[in-house]
Scaffold this active site. Structure first.
Site, PDB file in Angstrom:
ATOM      1  CD1 TRP A 140      -0.514  -1.632   3.059  1.00  0.00           C
ATOM      2  CD2 TRP A 140       0.312   0.435   3.269  1.00  0.00           C
ATOM      3  NE1 TRP A 140       0.116  -1.761   4.349  1.00  0.00           N
ATOM      4  CE2 TRP A 140       0.819  -0.556   4.477  1.00  0.00           C
ATOM      5  CE3 TRP A 140       1.122   1.526   3.419  1.00  0.00           C
ATOM      6  CZ2 TRP A 140       1.555   0.031   5.459  1.00  0.00           C
ATOM      7  CZ3 TRP A 140       1.825   2.105   4.486  1.00  0.00           C
ATOM      8  CH2 TRP A 140       1.920   1.532   5.653  1.00  0.00           C
ATOM      9  CG  ASN A 141       5.103   1.144   0.634  1.00  0.00           C
ATOM     10  OD1 ASN A 141       4.594   0.251   0.003  1.00  0.00           O
ATOM     11  ND2 ASN A 141       6.596   1.530   0.679  1.00  0.00           N
ATOM     12  CE  LYS A 176      -3.769  -9.176  -2.261  1.00  0.00           C
ATOM     13  NZ  LYS A 176      -4.280  -7.806  -1.767  1.00  0.00           N
ATOM     14  N   GLY A 230       6.650  -6.031  -0.223  1.00  0.00           N
ATOM     15  CA  GLY A 230       5.779  -5.917   1.066  1.00  0.00           C
ATOM     16  C   GLY A 230       6.672  -6.329   2.206  1.00  0.00           C
ATOM     17  CD  GLU A 234      13.040  -5.176  -4.674  1.00  0.00           C
ATOM     18  OE1 GLU A 234      13.657  -4.844  -3.639  1.00  0.00           O
ATOM     19  OE2 GLU A 234      13.669  -5.407  -5.882  1.00  0.00           O
ATOM     20  CG  LEU A 235      11.006  -9.269   1.148  1.00  0.00           C
ATOM     21  CD1 LEU A 235      11.543 -10.313   1.650  1.00  0.00           C
ATOM     22  CD2 LEU A 235       9.612  -9.183   0.845  1.00  0.00           C
ATOM     23  CB  CYS A 273      10.724  -0.900   1.495  1.00  0.00           C
ATOM     24  SG  CYS A 273      10.990  -0.229  -0.164  1.00  0.00           S
ATOM     25  CD  GLU A 295       9.827  -2.441   7.102  1.00  0.00           C
ATOM     26  OE1 GLU A 295       9.245  -3.239   6.978  1.00  0.00           O
ATOM     27  OE2 GLU A 295      10.608  -1.794   6.023  1.00  0.00           O
TER      28      GLU A 295
HETATM   29  P1  NAI Z   1       2.210  -7.256   3.459  1.00  0.00           P
HETATM   30  O1  NAI Z   1       3.488  -7.667   2.877  1.00  0.00           O
HETATM   31  O2  NAI Z   1       1.306  -8.193   4.352  1.00  0.00           O
HETATM   32  O3  NAI Z   1       1.072  -6.958   2.272  1.00  0.00           O
HETATM   33  C1  NAI Z   1       1.587  -6.833   0.901  1.00  0.00           C
HETATM   34  C2  NAI Z   1       0.862  -7.378   0.100  1.00  0.00           C
HETATM   35  O4  NAI Z   1       0.918  -8.749   0.169  1.00  0.00           O
HETATM   36  C3  NAI Z   1      -0.572  -6.992  -0.019  1.00  0.00           C
HETATM   37  O5  NAI Z   1      -1.296  -6.807  -1.315  1.00  0.00           O
HETATM   38  C4  NAI Z   1      -1.463  -8.250   0.613  1.00  0.00           C
HETATM   39  O6  NAI Z   1      -2.633  -8.293   0.416  1.00  0.00           O
HETATM   40  C5  NAI Z   1      -0.599  -9.474   0.147  1.00  0.00           C
HETATM   41  N1  NAI Z   1      -0.663 -10.686   1.151  1.00  0.00           N
HETATM   42  C6  NAI Z   1      -0.527 -10.619   2.363  1.00  0.00           C
HETATM   43  N2  NAI Z   1      -0.657 -12.029   2.582  1.00  0.00           N
HETATM   44  C7  NAI Z   1      -0.529 -12.657   1.461  1.00  0.00           C
HETATM   45  C8  NAI Z   1      -0.410 -13.915   1.442  1.00  0.00           C
HETATM   46  N3  NAI Z   1      -0.315 -15.064   2.094  1.00  0.00           N
HETATM   47  N4  NAI Z   1      -0.151 -14.556   0.075  1.00  0.00           N
HETATM   48  C9  NAI Z   1      -0.106 -13.494  -1.013  1.00  0.00           C
HETATM   49  N5  NAI Z   1      -0.005 -12.400  -0.739  1.00  0.00           N
HETATM   50  C10 NAI Z   1      -0.553 -11.882   0.383  1.00  0.00           C
HETATM   51  O7  NAI Z   1       2.028  -5.873   4.162  1.00  0.00           O
HETATM   52  P2  NAI Z   1       1.015  -5.162   5.129  1.00  0.00           P
HETATM   53  O8  NAI Z   1       0.201  -6.042   5.988  1.00  0.00           O
HETATM   54  O9  NAI Z   1       0.305  -4.256   4.104  1.00  0.00           O
HETATM   55  O10 NAI Z   1       1.896  -4.275   6.038  1.00  0.00           O
HETATM   56  C11 NAI Z   1       2.348  -4.903   7.010  1.00  0.00           C
HETATM   57  C12 NAI Z   1       3.886  -4.536   7.567  1.00  0.00           C
HETATM   58  O11 NAI Z   1       4.696  -4.662   6.315  1.00  0.00           O
HETATM   59  C13 NAI Z   1       3.689  -2.976   7.624  1.00  0.00           C
HETATM   60  O12 NAI Z   1       3.461  -2.830   8.860  1.00  0.00           O
HETATM   61  C14 NAI Z   1       5.020  -2.423   7.165  1.00  0.00           C
HETATM   62  O13 NAI Z   1       5.894  -2.649   8.163  1.00  0.00           O
HETATM   63  C15 NAI Z   1       5.464  -3.587   6.048  1.00  0.00           C
HETATM   64  N6  NAI Z   1       5.460  -2.976   4.774  1.00  0.00           N
HETATM   65  C16 NAI Z   1       6.551  -3.137   4.072  1.00  0.00           C
HETATM   66  C17 NAI Z   1       6.632  -2.550   2.912  1.00  0.00           C
HETATM   67  C18 NAI Z   1       7.768  -2.644   2.175  1.00  0.00           C
HETATM   68  O14 NAI Z   1       7.984  -2.056   0.954  1.00  0.00           O
HETATM   69  N7  NAI Z   1       9.124  -2.953   2.477  1.00  0.00           N
HETATM   70  C19 NAI Z   1       5.532  -2.092   2.246  1.00  0.00           C
HETATM   71  C20 NAI Z   1       4.152  -2.503   2.987  1.00  0.00           C
HETATM   72  C21 NAI Z   1       4.274  -2.834   4.260  1.00  0.00           C
END
Ligand code: NAI
Ligand code: MG
Length: 492
Positions: A151-152, A175, A228, A250-251, A284, A385
């Site tokens: 979402w960021n 997605k 994510g 990209e984590l 990130c 993070e």
């Molecule tokens: P997330 O990593 O869980 O979500 C990212 C994407 O993955 C979303 O589209 C989500 O619907 C999808 N997703 C979730 N579970 C999945 C699964 N089991 N299989 C396939 N797709 C799946 O991140 P979320 O919940 O939005 O945020 C959680 C934490 O992640 C945040 O608090 C932040 O610390 C971190 N984050 C890091 C990012 C980065 O660019 N490094 C970006 C967003 C969040």
């Protein structure tokens, strides 16, 4: 409330289950639109559409040059629609319009760059050592690519995947995050006008468990490109392994911004601010650990606090605003909980350290720009993070200690180095375990410069020329120039 359908096989459709979910505006805290709540059946429809587009019809017949032309057309259309897309992202995500104005103007460059690259991926003729043979290689697309987006920075991070994936000849199912789906759907209205064959890009909206998980498991998906959290990334990697899919990941990060006493202090203060308070710290690459040389510590912290105090918070749709809301309620709660964790660990609050209740913040999910001093690198606030406007200041004495602290972490996405000593800048940048090192700058990214993580920050790279091969596979073709077979029972 406006309703937003999904995009499958070139058509706007409701979810098979007929359900919808609300998307919230982080500044008002209110729902403002409904989005189709997809499930496994919708994923299946979308993957089938993408698979069909990959294997039959016009798309596989196009030359690489024609694919490039389509991408460039898309780029032109994105330029025309930049303002609307930026406003949509601000409304759904809370991103500053001041940042979006630049970002949506820049996103088309990915279409131009990879559109241009599409017909420059060449195989080779090998000086093959086996007499009587001619051997050449070619690069081919993988098939259906799943793009899972956070979402960021929804549009930007989607484009990092879409442009190279299509340039290489793949098809896609995207997605978006359940928190910020709408800019992607508005993007698809633009995409539609570019003239790609139907099914080349599909979007399924919904939640991670309902849409993301079945997408990763789908047998007709060849590759998962994910941005994510590291926890979700690890889960996806595991699921993708079961069907041997390609992945790029990209984590997260916990990037050190290393400030030496010989820096130009006023510029460095601004650089540190841009690393942690821009985008409300929700990036990130956030420079969330400020490693500060002890001799400069107090003077620098005073200047940093003074500057951060001037940050204007409020409506992200105002060009004046500098720090906007946190994008999601769970993220808002997470940031506040880390503030409590830091205080519990004994960090000292030099600035902020609470939710923001300024009148201009209204009912939005705002956190005061927060600076903790007296942080030890072993504390959770230094290792985990936060993904919010929270900076941890960690003192160091010399280069050796700075590098040791910087690398003493599971992550390795980015790092900043602030010094006027060129030798030191080079030495330190060589020793940092990070995919990107910025010297006397921060948060600079480009379509042409590789981006990705060391350690738990990811696998593979995005951006740059070489990474297009992350969306391709190589084939070796052998042709006999002599028909006589010497001994058919042994390896040739
Ligand atoms: P997330 O990593 O869980 O979500 C990212 C994407 O993955 C979303 O589209 C989500 O619907 C999808 N997703 C979730 N579970 C999945 C699964 N089991 N299989 C396939 N797709 C799946 O991140 P979320 O919940 O939005 O945020 C959680 C934490 O992640 C945040 O608090 C932040 O610390 C971190 N984050 C890091 C990012 C980065 O660019 N490094 C970006 C967003 C969040
Ligand atoms: Mg939203």
């Amino acid at each position: 409330m406006q309703k937003h359908q999904m995009y499958i096989g070139g058509e706007w459709v409701e979810a098979g289950g007929g359900e919808w979910f609300e998307s919230l505006n982080p500044y008002t805290g209110q729902p403002w639109a409904l989005v189709a709540k997809g499930g496994a059946d919708d994923v299946d429809r979308a993957v089938e559409a993408a698979h069909q587009a990959f294997t039959s019809g016009d798309w596989p017949q196009l030359t690489a040059t024609q694919r490039g032309a389509l991408l460039r057309k898309l780029g032109d259309l994105l330029v025309e629609n930049a303002q609307h897309l930026g406003q949509t992202e601000t409304q759904d995500n809370g991103k500053l319009i001041a940042e979006m104005a630049g970002q949506t103007g820049y996103i088309p460059q990915w279409c131009y760059y990879y559109g241009g690259l599409a017909d420059k991926i060449e195989g080779s003729v090998l000086p093959i050592d086996k007499p009587g043979h001619f051997n050449f290689t070619r690069w081919e697309p993988l098939g259906v690519v799943a793009g899972i987006i956070p979402w960021n920075s929804p549009l930007l991070l989607m484009m990092w995947k879409l442009a190279p994936a299509l340039a290489a000849g793949n098809t896609m199912v995207i997605k978006p995050s359940e928190f910020t789906s709408i800019s992607t759907l508005e993007f698809m209205k633009v995409f539609e006008q570019a003239g790609f064959p139907s099914g080349v890009v599909n979007v399924v909206t919904g939640f991670g468990a309902d849409v993301g998980a079945p997408l990763v498991e789908h047998p007709k998906v060849a590759k998962v490109a994910f941005t994510g959290s590291d926890a979700t990334g690890a889960r996806i990697y595991e699921a993708a392994a079961r069907s041997l899919k390609h992945v790029t990941m990209e984590l997260g990060g916990k990037s050190p911004n290393i400030v030496f006493e010989d820096c130009i202090v006023d510029d460095t203060v601004k650089g540190v601010i841009s690393g942690i308070f821009a985008a409300t710290g929700q990036t990130c690459i956030a420079g969330s650990r400020l490693l500060l040389q002890r001799s400069l510590h107090d003077e620098f912290v005073d200047k940093l606090v003074a500057f951060a105090k001037t940050a204007k918070m409020g409506d992200p749709a105002s060009m004046e605003t500098q720090v906007g809301p946190v994008t999601t309620i769970p993220q808002y709660e997470k940031v506040l909980s880390y503030i409590d964790i830091a205080k519990g660990e004994g960090a000292e609050t030099a600035l902020g350290g609470a939710k923001a209740t300024r009148p201009e913040c209204g009912d939005g999910w705002f956190v005061e720009p927060t600076i903790f001093t007296g942080v030890d690198n072993q504390m959770r606030i230094a290792q985990e993070e936060v993904f919010g406007p929270v900076l941890s200041v960690i003192p160091f004495d010399d280069e050796e200690e700075a590098v040791a602290i910087a690398n003493d972490i599971n992550f390795g996405l980015a790092a900043g180095v602030w010094t006027q000593n060129i030798g030191r800048a080079i030495k330190i940048s060589e020793r940092l375990q990070a995919g990107t090192v910025w010297v006397n700058t921060y948060r600079a990214v480009s379509f042409m410069s590789p981006f990705g993580g060391y350690k738990r920050s990811g696998l593979g790279r995005e951006n740059g020329q070489e990474m297009i091969k992350e969306y391709m596979q190589q084939k070796s073709v052998w042709i006999a120039t002599e028909t006589e077979v010497p001994n058919p029972f042994v390896l040739r």
